[in-house]
Design a protein around this motif. Structure first.
Motif, short mmCIF file in Angstrom:
data_model
loop_
_atom_site.label_atom_id
_atom_site.label_comp_id
_atom_site.label_asym_id
_atom_site.label_seq_id
_atom_site.Cartn_x
_atom_site.Cartn_y
_atom_site.Cartn_z
N PRO A 175 53.00 56.25 95.32
CA PRO A 175 53.12 56.97 94.04
C PRO A 175 53.95 56.24 92.99
O PRO A 175 53.88 56.59 91.81
N PHE A 176 54.70 55.21 93.41
CA PHE A 176 55.58 54.50 92.47
C PHE A 176 54.93 53.25 91.88
O PHE A 176 55.61 52.42 91.26
N ILE A 177 53.62 53.09 92.05
CA ILE A 177 52.93 51.98 91.36
C ILE A 177 53.08 52.16 89.85
O ILE A 177 52.87 53.24 89.31
N ASP A 178 53.46 51.09 89.17
CA ASP A 178 53.69 51.15 87.73
C ASP A 178 52.39 51.15 86.93
O ASP A 178 52.27 51.84 85.93
N GLU A 179 51.40 50.34 87.40
CA GLU A 179 50.20 50.15 86.59
C GLU A 179 49.04 49.68 87.46
O GLU A 179 49.22 48.92 88.40
N VAL A 180 47.87 50.16 87.12
CA VAL A 180 46.64 49.60 87.72
C VAL A 180 45.81 49.02 86.58
O VAL A 180 45.75 49.57 85.49
N SER A 181 45.19 47.87 86.88
CA SER A 181 44.32 47.21 85.91
C SER A 181 42.89 47.29 86.44
O SER A 181 42.61 46.79 87.53
N ILE A 182 42.00 47.92 85.68
CA ILE A 182 40.64 48.15 86.15
C ILE A 182 39.65 47.79 85.05
O ILE A 182 39.78 48.23 83.91
N GLY A 183 38.66 47.00 85.42
CA GLY A 183 37.67 46.59 84.43
C GLY A 183 36.24 46.79 84.90
O GLY A 183 35.52 47.65 84.39
N HIS A 184 35.83 46.02 85.90
CA HIS A 184 34.42 46.01 86.31
C HIS A 184 33.91 47.39 86.68
O HIS A 184 32.88 47.85 86.14
N ALA A 185 34.60 48.08 87.57
CA ALA A 185 34.14 49.40 88.01
C ALA A 185 34.15 50.40 86.87
O ALA A 185 33.22 51.22 86.73
N LEU A 186 35.17 50.33 86.03
CA LEU A 186 35.28 51.28 84.92
C LEU A 186 34.13 51.09 83.92
O LEU A 186 33.53 52.06 83.46
N VAL A 187 33.80 49.85 83.63
CA VAL A 187 32.70 49.58 82.71
C VAL A 187 31.37 50.02 83.32
O VAL A 187 30.52 50.60 82.63
N CYS A 188 31.19 49.78 84.60
CA CYS A 188 29.96 50.24 85.28
C CYS A 188 29.85 51.76 85.22
O CYS A 188 28.77 52.30 84.94
N ASP A 189 30.94 52.46 85.48
CA ASP A 189 30.92 53.93 85.43
C ASP A 189 30.64 54.43 84.02
O ASP A 189 29.97 55.45 83.83
N ALA A 190 31.14 53.69 83.04
CA ALA A 190 30.94 54.09 81.64
C ALA A 190 29.48 54.03 81.23
O ALA A 190 29.05 54.75 80.32
N LEU A 191 28.68 53.20 81.89
CA LEU A 191 27.25 53.14 81.58
C LEU A 191 26.57 54.47 81.88
O LEU A 191 25.59 54.83 81.24
N TYR A 192 27.09 55.19 82.86
CA TYR A 192 26.50 56.46 83.26
C TYR A 192 27.23 57.66 82.63
O TYR A 192 26.59 58.65 82.26
N SER A 193 28.55 57.56 82.53
CA SER A 193 29.35 58.73 82.13
C SER A 193 29.91 58.64 80.72
O SER A 193 30.49 59.61 80.24
N GLY A 194 29.77 57.49 80.08
CA GLY A 194 30.36 57.32 78.75
C GLY A 194 31.79 56.85 78.87
O GLY A 194 32.50 57.20 79.82
N LEU A 195 32.24 56.05 77.91
CA LEU A 195 33.57 55.44 77.99
C LEU A 195 34.69 56.47 77.95
O LEU A 195 35.63 56.42 78.75
N GLU A 196 34.60 57.43 77.04
CA GLU A 196 35.67 58.43 76.93
C GLU A 196 35.81 59.23 78.21
O GLU A 196 36.91 59.39 78.76
N ASN A 197 34.70 59.74 78.71
CA ASN A 197 34.74 60.55 79.94
C ASN A 197 35.21 59.71 81.12
O ASN A 197 35.99 60.20 81.96
N THR A 198 34.76 58.48 81.20
CA THR A 198 35.14 57.62 82.31
C THR A 198 36.64 57.35 82.33
O THR A 198 37.28 57.40 83.39
N ILE A 199 37.21 57.03 81.18
CA ILE A 199 38.65 56.79 81.13
C ILE A 199 39.42 58.04 81.56
O ILE A 199 40.39 57.96 82.32
N GLN A 200 38.96 59.20 81.14
CA GLN A 200 39.62 60.45 81.55
C GLN A 200 39.47 60.66 83.05
O GLN A 200 40.41 61.13 83.72
#
Length: 237
Positions: free
Chosen positions: A205-230
């Protein structure tokens, strides 16, 4: 609170496939922040196959959250950090021809090199993170070279997670507890997605930050960028 930094390399890859400026990388960065991302990550490789050098300077002009610039610490990269002074510089050991970052630093073998570079970058006021695997010796080496944070390379975790999540997290939890005890901040990245992110956060739980690109962009193709980030932000609660 674990922050979500969106890696926009894949957006630049799509743009570069056809030339021109569609999709508009700068607008996507603005939208990511508007939709709740707490940071933007780029990895400008020398061949500029996705993020270009100019992109980095352009994003710096409009980024209102934390700007994280990843890269192999050659003189080109160091010059960029010294001029831009981003909130974070993440050092990765991959050669220029690598498709993606696929290994962490040997902090013992590269102690002298990394110590000098980290000292130089920290002089700009930039927080320095180094990409490492969940190996206790590498974590101890990271503390010795005075980096501010480590970024745990999570591809092995992501690969094992579907079949045995307890085994998948074991070395990462051990490494994270050691890093925390040594006063290091902890980031994580590589192949994290909506399936495995929540468990990682629950166990560490004490991780400061996660960096995510490939999976997030792939998900955004189906769910939209705003919804995916949320959706990703909800995994980090």
């Amino acid at each position: 609170m674990t922050k979500l930094s969106v890696n926009v390399n894949k957006i630049a890859t799509i743009r570069n496939a056809r030339g021109g400026n569609n999709p508009n990388l700068i607008q996507v960065v603005k939208d990511c922040e508007r939709f709740g991302a707490q940071g933007i990550t780029v990895h400008p490789r020398p061949d500029e196959r996705h993020i270009t050098t100019q992109d980095v300077y352009d994003i710096n002009e409009i980024c209102t959250t934390e700007f994280n610039i990843e890269g192999y610490p050659d003189e080109r990269y160091i010059k960029m950090i010294e001029e831009i002074k981003p909130q974070q510089a993440t050092l990765v050991p991959d050669p220029p021809e690598a498709i993606t970052s696929n290994a962490g630093w040997d902090t013992i073998k590269n102690k002298e090199l990394l110590s000098e570079i980290i000292l130089r970058l920290k002089a700009t006021g930039t927080r320095v993170s180094i990409f490492v695997e969940p190996d206790t010796k590498m974590i101890e080496g990271a503390a010795e070279i005075k980096t501010d944070r480590i970024e745990l390379y999570t591809e092995p975790y992501a690969e094992l997670y579907p079949s045995n999540k307890k085994s998948a997290i074991k070395d990462y939890l051990t490494a994270s507890l050691l890093a925390k005890g040594l006063g290091l901040g902890i980031n994580a990245g590589h192949d994290l997605d909506l399936n495995n992110l929540k468990y990682l956060k629950e166990q560490i739980p004490f991780i400061d930050e996660v960096s995510i690109g490939h999976a997030l962009v792939c998900d955004a193709l189906y769910s939209g960028l705003e919804n995916t980030i949320q959706m990703y932000l909800r995994q980090l609660i």
